[in-house]
Design an enzyme around this catalytic site. Structure first.
Site: not given
Length: 381
Positions: A244, A369
């Site tokens: 993905e 992050e």
């Protein structure tokens, strides 16, 4: 730099995809942006064109070849024309592997033929109002009741959420298990009692992509719709997330290449102070920097694609690719908009759409992050 990822068959496929998209998608995408959704008829047309069979076994109506490069070609061509609302990538590259690798033969016979024809549009529901990148915080629950799972909870930001006929839902099936343990994957089908859809969410970009809230109120999901192994949902997700994330990276590089090419064309025709703005040193330097970085990104992503197909792509490398390329996509879109001046802020110029559409890339698929956290942990930090 000469890139060698694709072979002649892939480039032939590219030409057929390009011709189909120019006829069936490009003329209508602005209308779909205003409507906030792509018509279901496009999905069945794509199925008839063979664009939804990538990786699916021939006995279920697919092409029978697991080669991620075919998906890359489709993604790149959608990006090339700015068709950011067409959710084929989520269907093929994100949900597809779950159905191909985890579904039983009986489940595959039920779902994959419609998956290939476009009659069964798919989605995956992980994100919740209180759980995004941290999948351990999932609060949607499912308890066993005889031959069914009783599903309760809600999901949000679900791509293809309005159109979807099959939704792979991540739910907590063992409330006593800590953290990521006790999660399972359940396939919820259109029309199941208690399954409702909320708003088609109004987003900053990706305007033609239906992104929805989903609600589950005592939905009785047949036990036969458990996907994979009970309690191993988190492991299944971790297995598929690298592909993905690589899919996102592929589209990010293609988007950066596209907006850069549009901008080079613009600065060679737009004049200021009596000469093309591309002839000014600042313009040349900005574009030279972007061209260099995009070329480096393409080289790394191409190698990641090769390693995915060989079974060698690591979660760490996929995370590197995802965060670096999406940050670069945003940078390129922003710098290119600046070079367009005031016209770049006008919706009629494609650079403005590229700028809006780019922003979410560093958020979904796991925020950047989180990607850096994955890389840092791989370094023993």
């Amino acid at each position: 730099m000469r890139h060698s990822l694709y072979e002649a068959d892939h480039e032939d496929f590219r030409q057929s995809v390009r011709a189909w998209l120019e006829k069936e998608v490009a003329p209508f995408h602005d209308d779909w942006e205003r409507a906030g959704i792509v018509p279901r008829e496009l999905w069945t047309a794509a199925g008839a064109q063979g664009l939804l069979v990538i990786g699916v076994a021939e006995r279920h109506g697919g092409g029978g070849v697991r080669d991620f490069r075919w998906s890359c070609v489709l993604s790149e061509e959608l990006v090339r024309i700015g068709a950011s609302g067409v959710g084929f990538g989520l269907h093929n590259d994100v949900v597809g592997p779950y159905l191909q690798d985890l579904a039983t033969e009986e489940q595959q016979e039920r779902w994959l033929p419609g998956f290939c024809t476009g009659e069964l549009i798919t989605a995956i529901a992980m994100t919740e109002p209180g759980a995004g990148s941290d999948l351990q915080g999932i609060a949607t629950t499912a308890r066993r009741d005889g031959g069914h799972w009783v599903l309760n909870g809600s999901k949000t930001f679900i791509t293809n959420g309005i159109n979807a006929d099959l939704v792979v839902v991540v739910a907590r099936t063992d409330p006593e298990a800590p953290g990521s343990r006790g999660l399972s994957l359940l396939v919820v089908e259109r029309g199941m009692a208690g399954f409702t859809r909320g708003r088609n969410l109004d987003k900053v970009g990706l305007k033609a992509q239906d992104t929805a809230e989903l609600f589950f109120d005592d939905v009785r999901v047949p036990a036969a719709n458990l996907l994979g192994t009970e309690g191993h949902g988190f492991a299944h997700l971790m297995q598929n997330l690298p592909q993905e994330r690589l899919h996102i990276a592929v589209s990010a590089v293609a988007a950066a290449e596209t907006v850069l090419a549009l901008t080079v064309e613009y600065v060679t025709t737009r004049t200021a102070f009596g000469r093309p703005i591309g002839s000014f040193q600042n313009s040349r330097f900005v574009l030279a920097e972007l061209q260099t970085e995009v070329t480096i990104a393409r080289t790394f992503v191409d190698e990641c694609v090769r390693q995915l197909d060989s079974g060698d792509l690591t979660a760490t490398d996929a995370a590197m690719a995802k965060w670096w390329t999406t940050e670069l996509q945003n940078k390129v879109a922003d710098r290119c908009l600046q070079l367009h001046g005031g016209y770049g802020y006008m919706s009629e110029y494609r650079v403005s759409k590229a700028w809006r559409d780019a922003r979410v890339q560093s958020i979904y698929g796991g925020t950047n992050e989180i990607m850096k956290e994955i890389v840092g942990r791989s370094m023993g930090l």
